[in-house]
Design a protein around this motif. Sequence first.
Motif, PDB file in Angstrom:
ATOM      1  N   LEU A  21       0.834  -1.200   0.000  1.00 41.94           N
ATOM      2  CA  LEU A  21       0.000   0.000   0.000  1.00 41.94           C
ATOM      3  C   LEU A  21       0.870   1.251   0.000  1.00 41.94           C
ATOM      4  N   GLY A  22       1.881   1.266   0.865  1.00 41.28           N
ATOM      5  CA  GLY A  22       2.793   2.402   0.903  1.00 41.28           C
ATOM      6  C   GLY A  22       3.559   2.569  -0.399  1.00 41.28           C
ATOM      7  N   LEU A  23       3.969   1.452  -0.999  1.00 36.02           N
ATOM      8  CA  LEU A  23       4.706   1.508  -2.259  1.00 36.02           C
ATOM      9  C   LEU A  23       3.837   2.077  -3.381  1.00 36.02           C
ATOM     10  N   ASP A  24       2.597   1.610  -3.478  1.00 37.16           N
ATOM     11  CA  ASP A  24       1.698   2.123  -4.519  1.00 37.16           C
ATOM     12  C   ASP A  24       1.475   3.630  -4.365  1.00 37.16           C
ATOM     13  N   CYS A  25       1.306   4.068  -3.126  1.00 41.65           N
ATOM     14  CA  CYS A  25       1.064   5.494  -2.889  1.00 41.65           C
ATOM     15  C   CYS A  25       2.299   6.330  -3.194  1.00 41.65           C
ATOM     16  N   GLU A  26       3.480   5.829  -2.831  1.00 41.54           N
ATOM     17  CA  GLU A  26       4.707   6.572  -3.143  1.00 41.54           C
ATOM     18  C   GLU A  26       4.921   6.665  -4.650  1.00 41.54           C
ATOM     19  N   ARG A  27       4.608   5.606  -5.374  1.00 45.03           N
ATOM     20  CA  ARG A  27       4.740   5.646  -6.822  1.00 45.03           C
ATOM     21  C   ARG A  27       3.750   6.635  -7.437  1.00 45.03           C
ATOM     22  N   ALA A  28       2.525   6.646  -6.920  1.00 47.05           N
ATOM     23  CA  ALA A  28       1.515   7.561  -7.453  1.00 47.05           C
ATOM     24  C   ALA A  28       1.936   9.017  -7.236  1.00 47.05           C
ATOM     25  N   VAL A  29       2.397   9.330  -6.014  1.00 46.43           N
ATOM     26  CA  VAL A  29       2.840  10.696  -5.729  1.00 46.43           C
ATOM     27  C   VAL A  29       4.079  11.036  -6.552  1.00 46.43           C
ATOM     28  N   ILE A  78      11.939  14.732  -2.731  1.00 48.79           N
ATOM     29  CA  ILE A  78      12.484  16.077  -2.569  1.00 48.79           C
ATOM     30  C   ILE A  78      12.348  16.805  -3.906  1.00 48.79           C
ATOM     31  N   VAL A  79      11.756  17.976  -3.855  1.00 53.14           N
ATOM     32  CA  VAL A  79      11.561  18.786  -5.049  1.00 53.14           C
ATOM     33  C   VAL A  79      12.409  20.052  -4.912  1.00 53.14           C
ATOM     34  N   VAL A  80      13.247  20.328  -5.912  1.00 54.96           N
ATOM     35  CA  VAL A  80      14.159  21.467  -5.885  1.00 54.96           C
ATOM     36  C   VAL A  80      13.867  22.351  -7.087  1.00 54.96           C
ATOM     37  N   GLY A  81      13.630  23.624  -6.824  1.00 55.09           N
ATOM     38  CA  GLY A  81      13.360  24.557  -7.912  1.00 55.09           C
ATOM     39  C   GLY A  81      13.660  25.981  -7.508  1.00 55.09           C
ATOM     40  N   ALA A  82      13.310  26.902  -8.367  1.00 53.96           N
ATOM     41  CA  ALA A  82      13.591  28.317  -8.110  1.00 53.96           C
ATOM     42  C   ALA A  82      12.803  28.846  -6.920  1.00 53.96           C
ATOM     43  N   THR A  83      11.693  28.210  -6.613  1.00 51.98           N
ATOM     44  CA  THR A  83      10.848  28.678  -5.508  1.00 51.98           C
ATOM     45  C   THR A  83      11.230  28.057  -4.173  1.00 51.98           C
ATOM     46  N   GLY A  84      12.183  27.131  -4.163  1.00 54.07           N
ATOM     47  CA  GLY A  84      12.602  26.561  -2.887  1.00 54.07           C
ATOM     48  C   GLY A  84      12.870  25.071  -2.981  1.00 54.07           C
ATOM     49  N   VAL A  85      13.159  24.485  -1.819  1.00 50.70           N
ATOM     50  CA  VAL A  85      13.400  23.048  -1.680  1.00 50.70           C
ATOM     51  C   VAL A  85      12.282  22.477  -0.816  1.00 50.70           C
ATOM     52  N   PHE A  86      11.614  21.442  -1.302  1.00 46.57           N
ATOM     53  CA  PHE A  86      10.438  20.903  -0.626  1.00 46.57           C
ATOM     54  C   PHE A  86      10.639  19.417  -0.339  1.00 46.57           C
ATOM     55  N   ALA A  87      10.414  19.044   0.914  1.00 43.73           N
ATOM     56  CA  ALA A  87      10.419  17.631   1.308  1.00 43.73           C
ATOM     57  C   ALA A  87       8.975  17.154   1.348  1.00 43.73           C
ATOM     58  N   VAL A  88       8.696  16.088   0.628  1.00 43.48           N
ATOM     59  CA  VAL A  88       7.330  15.566   0.509  1.00 43.48           C
ATOM     60  C   VAL A  88       7.282  14.187   1.140  1.00 43.48           C
ATOM     61  N   GLU A  89       6.435  14.038   2.147  1.00 42.05           N
ATOM     62  CA  GLU A  89       6.235  12.750   2.824  1.00 42.05           C
ATOM     63  C   GLU A  89       4.914  12.144   2.354  1.00 42.05           C
ATOM     64  N   THR A  90       4.944  10.866   2.005  1.00 37.89           N
ATOM     65  CA  THR A  90       3.750  10.171   1.514  1.00 37.89           C
ATOM     66  C   THR A  90       3.282   9.156   2.550  1.00 37.89           C
ATOM     67  N   LYS A  91       1.992   9.179   2.852  1.00 36.74           N
ATOM     68  CA  LYS A  91       1.383   8.200   3.739  1.00 36.74           C
ATOM     69  C   LYS A  91       0.173   7.591   3.036  1.00 36.74           C
ATOM     70  N   GLY A  92       0.135   6.279   3.007  1.00 38.45           N
ATOM     71  CA  GLY A  92      -0.993   5.588   2.389  1.00 38.45           C
ATOM     72  C   GLY A  92      -1.865   4.921   3.428  1.00 38.45           C
ATOM     73  N   ARG A  93      -3.140   5.152   3.355  1.00 33.58           N
ATOM     74  CA  ARG A  93      -4.095   4.531   4.268  1.00 33.58           C
ATOM     75  C   ARG A  93      -5.236   3.927   3.450  1.00 33.58           C
ATOM     76  N   SER A  94      -5.620   2.709   3.762  1.00 31.93           N
ATOM     77  CA  SER A  94      -6.737   2.089   3.060  1.00 31.93           C
ATOM     78  C   SER A  94      -8.037   2.790   3.452  1.00 31.93           C
TER      79      SER A  94
END
Length: 209
Positions: free
Chosen positions: A120-128, A156-172
């Motif tokens: 479940l976590g893997l599917d959600c991380e791939r989707a995000v 982690i997303v890096v661009g001109a507007t900043g550096v963003f850490a994205v955490e993914t959580k999957g729940r059924s």
Amino acid sequence: MLHYLLPIVIPLGSMMVPLVVILWIRRLRKSRRSPLTAQLLRSPGEELSKQIDEINENMDANFTFLSFTPLMCYTMYLSTRIWGDGTTGWLHFVVPCIFFMAFFSWKLAAGIKIRENLRLGLDCERAVGQELNHLMLDGFRVFHDFPADNFNIDHIVVGATGVFAVETKGRSKPVKGDVKIVYDGQGVQFPTHYEREPVEQAKRQADWC
């Protein structure tokens, strides 16, 4: 003499062959070295995928033991009938057989539960990850499953507007009905429960970045 040994040799041989194959495959994987000299970028959920592969290997071994436990007990019973004094009853082998079958069944059930949660976590991380990859068209750099200090950051997303850490959580979610999730600034309200830890985790990872 041969006809006395066959009832024992055949079950033992049929049990040992799959075990030897499993051990040989594991050793073969460890003995090979990748031809790539540079470390590749990681894909979404790569660490979870490795954990799932490891659980699958353990489940294969447990299933093998579960399948051949009755044969093993029966072989031991035959050996006592052939070479023993005949005083050992079948109950001495049925009880250990039931115990070991229950143990390996419990190991399999636990492995299946853990594997489904990881999937479940893997599917959600791939989707995000697939959604975040679209940002590269706008000039962003996107990194997945980024290794940090004893933990991984999902994206982690890096661009001109900043550096963003994205955490993914999957729940059924429930089989029927619409699902609404509410973020109140401190935690996330799901239809059946409230979680604060994912938000705190995301903040810690953002601070690390």
